[in-house]
Design a protein around this motif. Structure first.
Motif, short mmCIF file in Angstrom:
data_model
loop_
_atom_site.label_atom_id
_atom_site.label_comp_id
_atom_site.label_asym_id
_atom_site.label_seq_id
_atom_site.Cartn_x
_atom_site.Cartn_y
_atom_site.Cartn_z
N LEU A 9 0.83 -1.21 0.00
CA LEU A 9 0.00 0.00 0.00
C LEU A 9 0.86 1.26 0.00
O LEU A 9 0.57 2.22 -0.72
N LYS A 10 1.92 1.26 0.81
CA LYS A 10 2.82 2.42 0.84
C LYS A 10 3.47 2.65 -0.52
O LYS A 10 3.53 3.78 -1.01
N ASP A 11 3.97 1.57 -1.13
CA ASP A 11 4.61 1.69 -2.45
C ASP A 11 3.62 2.14 -3.51
O ASP A 11 3.94 2.97 -4.36
N PHE A 12 2.41 1.60 -3.45
CA PHE A 12 1.38 1.97 -4.41
C PHE A 12 1.05 3.45 -4.30
O PHE A 12 1.02 4.18 -5.30
N LEU A 13 0.81 3.92 -3.08
CA LEU A 13 0.48 5.33 -2.88
C LEU A 13 1.63 6.25 -3.27
O LEU A 13 1.42 7.31 -3.87
N LYS A 14 2.85 5.84 -2.96
CA LYS A 14 4.01 6.64 -3.33
C LYS A 14 4.11 6.77 -4.85
O LYS A 14 4.34 7.86 -5.38
N LEU A 15 3.91 5.67 -5.54
CA LEU A 15 4.00 5.68 -7.00
C LEU A 15 2.87 6.50 -7.62
O LEU A 15 3.11 7.40 -8.43
N VAL A 16 1.64 6.23 -7.22
CA VAL A 16 0.49 6.92 -7.83
C VAL A 16 0.48 8.40 -7.48
O VAL A 16 0.19 9.25 -8.33
N ASP A 17 0.83 8.73 -6.24
CA ASP A 17 0.83 10.15 -5.85
C ASP A 17 1.97 10.93 -6.48
O ASP A 17 1.93 12.15 -6.53
N SER A 18 2.98 10.23 -6.98
CA SER A 18 4.08 10.93 -7.65
C SER A 18 3.74 11.28 -9.09
O SER A 18 4.43 12.10 -9.71
N LEU A 19 2.68 10.68 -9.62
CA LEU A 19 2.26 10.99 -10.99
C LEU A 19 1.53 12.32 -11.02
O LEU A 19 0.94 12.75 -10.03
N ASP A 20 1.56 12.95 -12.16
CA ASP A 20 0.89 14.24 -12.32
C ASP A 20 -0.57 13.97 -12.67
O ASP A 20 -0.98 14.07 -13.82
N LEU A 21 -1.35 13.61 -11.64
CA LEU A 21 -2.75 13.29 -11.85
C LEU A 21 -3.63 14.32 -11.17
O LEU A 21 -3.17 15.10 -10.34
N ASP A 22 -4.89 14.32 -11.50
CA ASP A 22 -5.86 15.26 -10.96
C ASP A 22 -5.99 15.05 -9.45
O ASP A 22 -6.47 14.01 -8.99
#
Length: 124
Positions: A62-75
């Motif tokens: 979960l930590k790795d997933f959130l780190k990866l997704v939150d690092s993307l330039d998403l809405d």
């Protein structure tokens, strides 16, 4: 009045049927649809996959997933929806099967998904 139980042949039972297939995750309707690019999905699949192996830690996933997704330039306004939509692509093998076996549209918020995920895969 129509026949409620029409007679079916053996051939009818041997044809593939897509009825009854529904996504486990229910996304809200409206204008807040988040478009996902195929390279974003591949990044999640390759960057943080969870297979349900004994050596894997669901909390770390979960930590790795959130780190990866939150690092993307998403809405940012639709962050929870983005997490819900992308999380299913981070699961592999038995973990993916677990998500697919949940009742249709039984998950609608990120907190519910993470709670169920940790309850299922947290090591004893």
């Amino acid at each position: 009045m129509g026949d409620e139980n029409p007679i079916r042949t053996l051939g009818d039972y041997s044809r593939p049927n897509h009825e009854g297939y529904r996504n486990t995750i229910e996304l809200p309707e409206g204008n807040n649809v988040v478009l996902l690019r195929s390279d974003t999905i591949r990044l999640v699949q390759n960057g943080c996959s969870f297979h349900r192996l004994r050596s894997e830690d669901p909390n770390q996933h979960l930590k790795d997933f959130l780190k990866l997704v939150d690092s993307l330039d998403l809405d940012v306004a639709n962050r929870e929806i983005t997490h819900l939509r992308l999380f299913q692509f981070s699961l592999r093998d038995q973990a993916s099967n677990w998500l697919e076996r949940l009742p249709a549209w039984s998950i609608s918020i990120w907190e519910d998904l993470t709670t169920r995920f940790l309850a299922q895969f947290f090591p004893p």
